[in-house]
Design an enzyme around this catalytic site. Structure first.
Site, PDB file in Angstrom:
ATOM      1  N   ARG A 163       0.835  -1.279  -0.035  1.00 20.48           N
ATOM      2  CA  ARG A 163       0.063  -0.143  -0.045  1.00 20.48           C
ATOM      3  C   ARG A 163       0.881   1.350  -0.046  1.00 20.48           C
ATOM      4  NH1 ARG A 163      -2.646  -3.827  -0.664  1.00 20.48           N
ATOM      5  NH2 ARG A 163      -4.404  -4.437   0.318  1.00 20.48           N
ATOM      6  N   SER A 237     -10.494   0.600   3.896  1.00 22.38           N
ATOM      7  CA  SER A 237      -9.800   0.346   5.191  1.00 22.38           C
ATOM      8  C   SER A 237      -9.131   1.631   5.705  1.00 22.38           C
ATOM      9  CB  SER A 237      -8.574  -0.506   4.832  1.00 22.38           C
ATOM     10  OG  SER A 237      -8.996  -1.896   4.265  1.00 22.38           O
ATOM     11  N   GLU A 333      -3.975   4.312   6.543  1.00 24.04           N
ATOM     12  CA  GLU A 333      -3.757   4.393   5.107  1.00 24.04           C
ATOM     13  C   GLU A 333      -4.410   5.553   4.405  1.00 24.04           C
ATOM     14  OE1 GLU A 333      -5.008   0.452   3.356  1.00 24.04           O
ATOM     15  OE2 GLU A 333      -6.232   1.534   1.910  1.00 24.04           O
TER      16      GLU A 333
HETATM   17  P1  FAD Z   1      -8.501   9.628  -4.231  1.00 19.70           P
HETATM   18  O1  FAD Z   1      -9.332   9.192  -3.113  1.00 19.70           O
HETATM   19  O2  FAD Z   1      -8.860  10.885  -5.458  1.00 19.70           O
HETATM   20  O3  FAD Z   1      -6.981  10.252  -3.879  1.00 19.70           O
HETATM   21  C1  FAD Z   1      -6.058   9.506  -2.999  1.00 19.70           C
HETATM   22  C2  FAD Z   1      -5.049   9.908  -3.007  1.00 19.70           C
HETATM   23  O4  FAD Z   1      -4.222   9.778  -4.357  1.00 19.70           O
HETATM   24  C3  FAD Z   1      -4.802  11.476  -2.752  1.00 19.70           C
HETATM   25  O5  FAD Z   1      -3.614  11.788  -1.730  1.00 19.70           O
HETATM   26  C4  FAD Z   1      -4.654  12.042  -4.191  1.00 19.70           C
HETATM   27  O6  FAD Z   1      -3.965  13.227  -4.332  1.00 19.70           O
HETATM   28  C5  FAD Z   1      -3.769  10.975  -5.001  1.00 19.70           C
HETATM   29  N1  FAD Z   1      -4.110  10.921  -6.226  1.00 19.70           N
HETATM   30  C6  FAD Z   1      -5.295  10.534  -7.037  1.00 19.70           C
HETATM   31  N2  FAD Z   1      -5.211  10.567  -8.300  1.00 19.70           N
HETATM   32  C7  FAD Z   1      -3.857  11.115  -8.562  1.00 19.70           C
HETATM   33  C8  FAD Z   1      -3.204  11.342  -9.852  1.00 19.70           C
HETATM   34  N3  FAD Z   1      -3.946  11.132 -10.957  1.00 19.70           N
HETATM   35  N4  FAD Z   1      -1.830  11.776  -9.752  1.00 19.70           N
HETATM   36  C9  FAD Z   1      -1.356  11.876  -8.399  1.00 19.70           C
HETATM   37  N5  FAD Z   1      -1.969  11.717  -7.484  1.00 19.70           N
HETATM   38  C10 FAD Z   1      -3.283  11.288  -7.213  1.00 19.70           C
HETATM   39  N6  FAD Z   1      -7.769   0.349  -1.732  1.00 19.70           N
HETATM   40  C11 FAD Z   1      -7.153  -0.749  -1.810  1.00 19.70           C
HETATM   41  O7  FAD Z   1      -5.892  -0.869  -2.120  1.00 19.70           O
HETATM   42  N7  FAD Z   1      -7.427  -1.948  -1.869  1.00 19.70           N
HETATM   43  C12 FAD Z   1      -8.935  -2.196  -1.648  1.00 19.70           C
HETATM   44  O8  FAD Z   1      -9.385  -3.473  -1.668  1.00 19.70           O
HETATM   45  C13 FAD Z   1      -9.689  -1.050  -1.466  1.00 19.70           C
HETATM   46  N8  FAD Z   1     -11.140  -1.310  -1.389  1.00 19.70           N
HETATM   47  C14 FAD Z   1     -11.841  -0.195  -0.824  1.00 19.70           C
HETATM   48  C15 FAD Z   1     -13.310  -0.236  -0.682  1.00 19.70           C
HETATM   49  C16 FAD Z   1     -14.006   0.831  -0.430  1.00 19.70           C
HETATM   50  C17 FAD Z   1     -15.468   0.579  -0.066  1.00 19.70           C
HETATM   51  C18 FAD Z   1     -13.370   1.995  -0.371  1.00 19.70           C
HETATM   52  C19 FAD Z   1     -14.363   3.376  -0.214  1.00 19.70           C
HETATM   53  C20 FAD Z   1     -12.100   2.350  -0.748  1.00 19.70           C
HETATM   54  C21 FAD Z   1     -11.324   1.054  -0.887  1.00 19.70           C
HETATM   55  N9  FAD Z   1      -9.879   1.178  -1.319  1.00 19.70           N
HETATM   56  C22 FAD Z   1      -9.379   0.088  -1.712  1.00 19.70           C
HETATM   57  C23 FAD Z   1      -9.327   2.525  -1.184  1.00 19.70           C
HETATM   58  C24 FAD Z   1      -9.415   3.546  -2.661  1.00 19.70           C
HETATM   59  O9  FAD Z   1     -10.494   2.934  -3.245  1.00 19.70           O
HETATM   60  C25 FAD Z   1      -8.086   3.273  -3.353  1.00 19.70           C
HETATM   61  O10 FAD Z   1      -6.874   3.664  -2.650  1.00 19.70           O
HETATM   62  C26 FAD Z   1      -8.286   4.049  -4.740  1.00 19.70           C
HETATM   63  O11 FAD Z   1      -7.152   3.811  -5.596  1.00 19.70           O
HETATM   64  C27 FAD Z   1      -8.499   5.449  -4.467  1.00 19.70           C
HETATM   65  O12 FAD Z   1      -8.655   6.195  -5.820  1.00 19.70           O
HETATM   66  P2  FAD Z   1      -9.243   7.506  -5.878  1.00 19.70           P
HETATM   67  O13 FAD Z   1      -9.255   8.085  -7.357  1.00 19.70           O
HETATM   68  O14 FAD Z   1     -10.538   7.519  -5.210  1.00 19.70           O
HETATM   69  O15 FAD Z   1      -8.280   8.238  -5.207  1.00 19.70           O
HETATM   70  P1  NAP Z   2     -10.159 -10.535   5.077  1.00 18.13           P
HETATM   71  O1  NAP Z   2     -10.486 -11.494   4.084  1.00 18.13           O
HETATM   72  O2  NAP Z   2     -11.358 -10.362   6.352  1.00 18.13           O
HETATM   73  O3  NAP Z   2      -8.769 -10.600   5.936  1.00 18.13           O
HETATM   74  C1  NAP Z   2      -8.268  -9.768   6.854  1.00 18.13           C
HETATM   75  C2  NAP Z   2      -6.695  -9.273   6.695  1.00 18.13           C
HETATM   76  O4  NAP Z   2      -5.903 -10.356   6.621  1.00 18.13           O
HETATM   77  C3  NAP Z   2      -6.612  -8.886   5.005  1.00 18.13           C
HETATM   78  O5  NAP Z   2      -6.627  -7.336   5.185  1.00 18.13           O
HETATM   79  C4  NAP Z   2      -5.473  -9.323   4.397  1.00 18.13           C
HETATM   80  O6  NAP Z   2      -4.419  -8.542   4.226  1.00 18.13           O
HETATM   81  C5  NAP Z   2      -5.059 -10.512   5.405  1.00 18.13           C
HETATM   82  N1  NAP Z   2      -5.476 -11.830   4.686  1.00 18.13           N
HETATM   83  C6  NAP Z   2      -6.361 -12.517   4.779  1.00 18.13           C
HETATM   84  N2  NAP Z   2      -6.586 -13.719   3.984  1.00 18.13           N
HETATM   85  C7  NAP Z   2      -4.907 -13.487   3.518  1.00 18.13           C
HETATM   86  C8  NAP Z   2      -3.964 -14.590   2.606  1.00 18.13           C
HETATM   87  N3  NAP Z   2      -4.700 -15.725   2.262  1.00 18.13           N
HETATM   88  N4  NAP Z   2      -2.927 -14.075   2.588  1.00 18.13           N
HETATM   89  C9  NAP Z   2      -2.443 -13.010   3.041  1.00 18.13           C
HETATM   90  N5  NAP Z   2      -2.935 -12.183   3.565  1.00 18.13           N
HETATM   91  C10 NAP Z   2      -4.443 -12.426   4.070  1.00 18.13           C
HETATM   92  O7  NAP Z   2      -9.904  -9.083   4.523  1.00 18.13           O
HETATM   93  P2  NAP Z   2     -11.372  -8.073   3.963  1.00 18.13           P
HETATM   94  O8  NAP Z   2     -11.137  -6.906   4.752  1.00 18.13           O
HETATM   95  O9  NAP Z   2     -12.582  -8.699   3.642  1.00 18.13           O
HETATM   96  O10 NAP Z   2     -10.530  -7.568   2.625  1.00 18.13           O
HETATM   97  C11 NAP Z   2     -10.399  -8.447   1.667  1.00 18.13           C
HETATM   98  C12 NAP Z   2      -9.294  -7.775   0.567  1.00 18.13           C
HETATM   99  O11 NAP Z   2      -9.945  -6.518   0.207  1.00 18.13           O
HETATM  100  C13 NAP Z   2      -7.865  -7.794   1.352  1.00 18.13           C
HETATM  101  O12 NAP Z   2      -6.887  -7.748   0.489  1.00 18.13           O
HETATM  102  C14 NAP Z   2      -7.894  -6.145   1.583  1.00 18.13           C
HETATM  103  O13 NAP Z   2      -6.687  -5.565   1.649  1.00 18.13           O
HETATM  104  C15 NAP Z   2      -8.863  -5.529   0.655  1.00 18.13           C
HETATM  105  N6  NAP Z   2      -9.788  -4.521   0.923  1.00 18.13           N
HETATM  106  C16 NAP Z   2      -8.999  -3.226   0.909  1.00 18.13           C
HETATM  107  C17 NAP Z   2      -9.456  -2.123   1.438  1.00 18.13           C
HETATM  108  C18 NAP Z   2      -8.845  -0.811   1.609  1.00 18.13           C
HETATM  109  O14 NAP Z   2      -9.502   0.011   1.411  1.00 18.13           O
HETATM  110  N7  NAP Z   2      -7.565  -0.893   1.206  1.00 18.13           N
HETATM  111  C19 NAP Z   2     -10.906  -2.188   1.567  1.00 18.13           C
HETATM  112  C20 NAP Z   2     -11.626  -3.333   1.560  1.00 18.13           C
HETATM  113  C21 NAP Z   2     -10.910  -4.595   1.240  1.00 18.13           C
HETATM  114  P3  NAP Z   2      -4.365  -7.656   2.765  1.00 18.13           P
HETATM  115  O15 NAP Z   2      -5.119  -6.574   3.256  1.00 18.13           O
HETATM  116  O16 NAP Z   2      -2.920  -7.210   2.964  1.00 18.13           O
HETATM  117  O17 NAP Z   2      -4.688  -8.441   1.695  1.00 18.13           O
END
Ligand code: FAD
Ligand code: NAP
Length: 337
Positions: A163, A237, A333
């Site tokens: 991340r 998250s 994050e």
């Molecule tokens: P923004 O929120 O608009 O921006 C985020 C940051 O990136 C800001 O600092 C912004 O300035 C910068 N930025 C955005 N675009 C640019 C650009 N073009 N150039 C330079 N900087 C930029 N994330 C995960 O990694 N895995 C997930 O599974 C995941 N699940 C999610 C589920 C939900 C329900 C929600 C609400 C969020 C989730 N996220 C997840 C977080 C988010 O969706 C991601 O981080 C996504 O990439 C953000 O995109 P955005 O366009 O909305 O960014």
């Molecule tokens: P989950 O399945 O309840 O698991 C909880 C955490 O344990 C996850 O965050 C994941 O880490 C880790 N994990 C689970 N199984 C794993 C495996 N087999 N190997 C390695 N790591 C494992 O997680 P969840 O919240 O429902 O999310 C599912 C996936 O979607 C995850 O990968 C999570 O990162 C992603 N997600 C991200 C966001 C965001 O905003 N960043 C929001 C929702 C979901 P990792 O997160 O490192 O994968």
């Protein structure tokens, strides 16, 4: 190209925070970036907003907000095994995943339904269900506000981590990512290492594995677990899963035998932050309109009228309680503005 002043950012962030931007400009063409950079009437301080799904707005945003809506997908290269796509940064991430699946191009299917734009994907190296976007990124191009030129960053130069990337560190608010070039696979290398995917595929009765089936499974799991930002404000998250030394984990496990972990490398393990937060009693917690989601403790929510300060304060309390109980310091994050 119209510059607005003191416009509310409420429609542009998934937490739904009602915070004004000093200056605001929607951008739909990358060729306009040099002109915006050179325009001395525009503020020097600039920030990019994509889908607003990874930001917490805590106060009025000074300077110029650029809303990225630059669209376009172009196939730039192809060989027997791969296809290269140059995708402009304002494309919606999930639509790109669906586009790739429709063409039979593999690599990003596990990342279905992640909100936001393509340009933000390299920023935190989006990841889910065992896949990170860095695995498919060939290079990223960005306009550098100080250098006043387009720069191409190779995959290595992006310094992707868990991340994390150079765009979240040294280059934070210094560049506008205008396009990402992906290398996708014609022959899929399925990743079903996450138990939840296997279970969902079985539930769906999938006999022949395909990238579409994986995406469908991911979509079904996510839809059942995660709050829809259109209904309840959230940014996914709120905290990263902490990585700790295996030796520290062993000491903790002696006291907390149920503590889950996932190996990162020979010395480190990842602990699910959601588990730590839940154990501290926060799951489903609500104070006013700020809360911790009832199904996923890693997600902080704005039920309606909360504000960035309240969510920030709640996150600070959560960090303190997890540290007190487990000696682990959670890192946010979400980008806090
Ligand atoms: P923004 O929120 O608009 O921006 C985020 C940051 O990136 C800001 O600092 C912004 O300035 C910068 N930025 C955005 N675009 C640019 C650009 N073009 N150039 C330079 N900087 C930029 N994330 C995960 O990694 N895995 C997930 O599974 C995941 N699940 C999610 C589920 C939900 C329900 C929600 C609400 C969020 C989730 N996220 C997840 C977080 C988010 O969706 C991601 O981080 C996504 O990439 C953000 O995109 P955005 O366009 O909305 O960014
Ligand atoms: P989950 O399945 O309840 O698991 C909880 C955490 O344990 C996850 O965050 C994941 O880490 C880790 N994990 C689970 N199984 C794993 C495996 N087999 N190997 C390695 N790591 C494992 O997680 P969840 O919240 O429902 O999310 C599912 C996936 O979607 C995850 O990968 C999570 O990162 C992603 N997600 C991200 C966001 C965001 O905003 N960043 C929001 C929702 C979901 P990792 O997160 O490192 O994968």
């Amino acid at each position: 190209m119209k510059v607005h002043q003191h416009i509310s950012l409420k429609p542009y962030n998934t937490f739904g925070m009602d915070v004004p931007a000093e200056y605001f400009l929607e951008l739909d063409n990358e060729s306009l970036l040099p002109g915006i950079s050179a325009d001395i009437l525009l503020p020097k301080e600039k920030k990019v907003l994509g889908g607003g799904s990874n930001v917490l707005l805590t106060k009025p945003v000074s300077g110029l907000i650029l809303l990225n809506r630059i669209k376009g997908i172009e196939k730039t290269k192809e060989d027997d095994a791969h296809v290269w796509l140059r995708v402009q940064a304002g494309e919606v991430w999930h639509e790109l995943v669906m586009y790739a699946i429709a063409h039979g191009w593999a690599g990003i299917e596990n990342l279905a339904l992640i909100p936001g734009t393509v340009g933000a994907a390299p920023m935190q190296n989006i990841g889910a269900y065992g896949v990170e976007v860095k695995q498919t990124i060939e290079h990223v191009t960005a306009w550098h506000w100080e250098e006043e030129e387009f720069i191409t960053y190779s995959n290595e130069e992006c310094r992707f981590g868990y991340r994390d990337s150079i765009f979240k560190q040294e280059l934070k608010n210094k560049v506008f990512i205008n396009a990402v070039t992906f290398r996708l696979n014609k022959k899929p290398d399925f990743n079903t290492s996450y138990g939840a995917i296997e279970q969902e595929l079985q539930k769906m009765g999938v006999a022949d594995l395909s990238i579409k089936a994986i995406a469908d499974a991911v979509i079904a799991i996510r839809s059942s677990k995660l709050p829809d930002p259109k209904k309840i404000g959230n940014a996914g998250s709120f905290f990263k899963n902490p990585t700790i030394l295996f030796s520290q984990y062993q000491s903790l496990q002696a006291v907390h035998p149920a503590m889950p972990s996932y190996a990162v490398d020979a010395q480190h393990v990842k602990i699910p932050a959601g588990w730590l937060i839940e154990q501290c009693g926060w799951k489903g917690f609500r104070r006013g309109d700020a809360g911790v989601h009832e199904k996923q403790a890693l997600v902080l929510v704005n039920y309606e009228h909360s504000n960035g300060i309240e969510i920030w304060e709640l996150s600070t309390e959560i960090i303190a309680s997890v540290e007190e109980r487990y000696g682990i310091i959670l890192e946010r994050e979400v980008q806090v503005w």
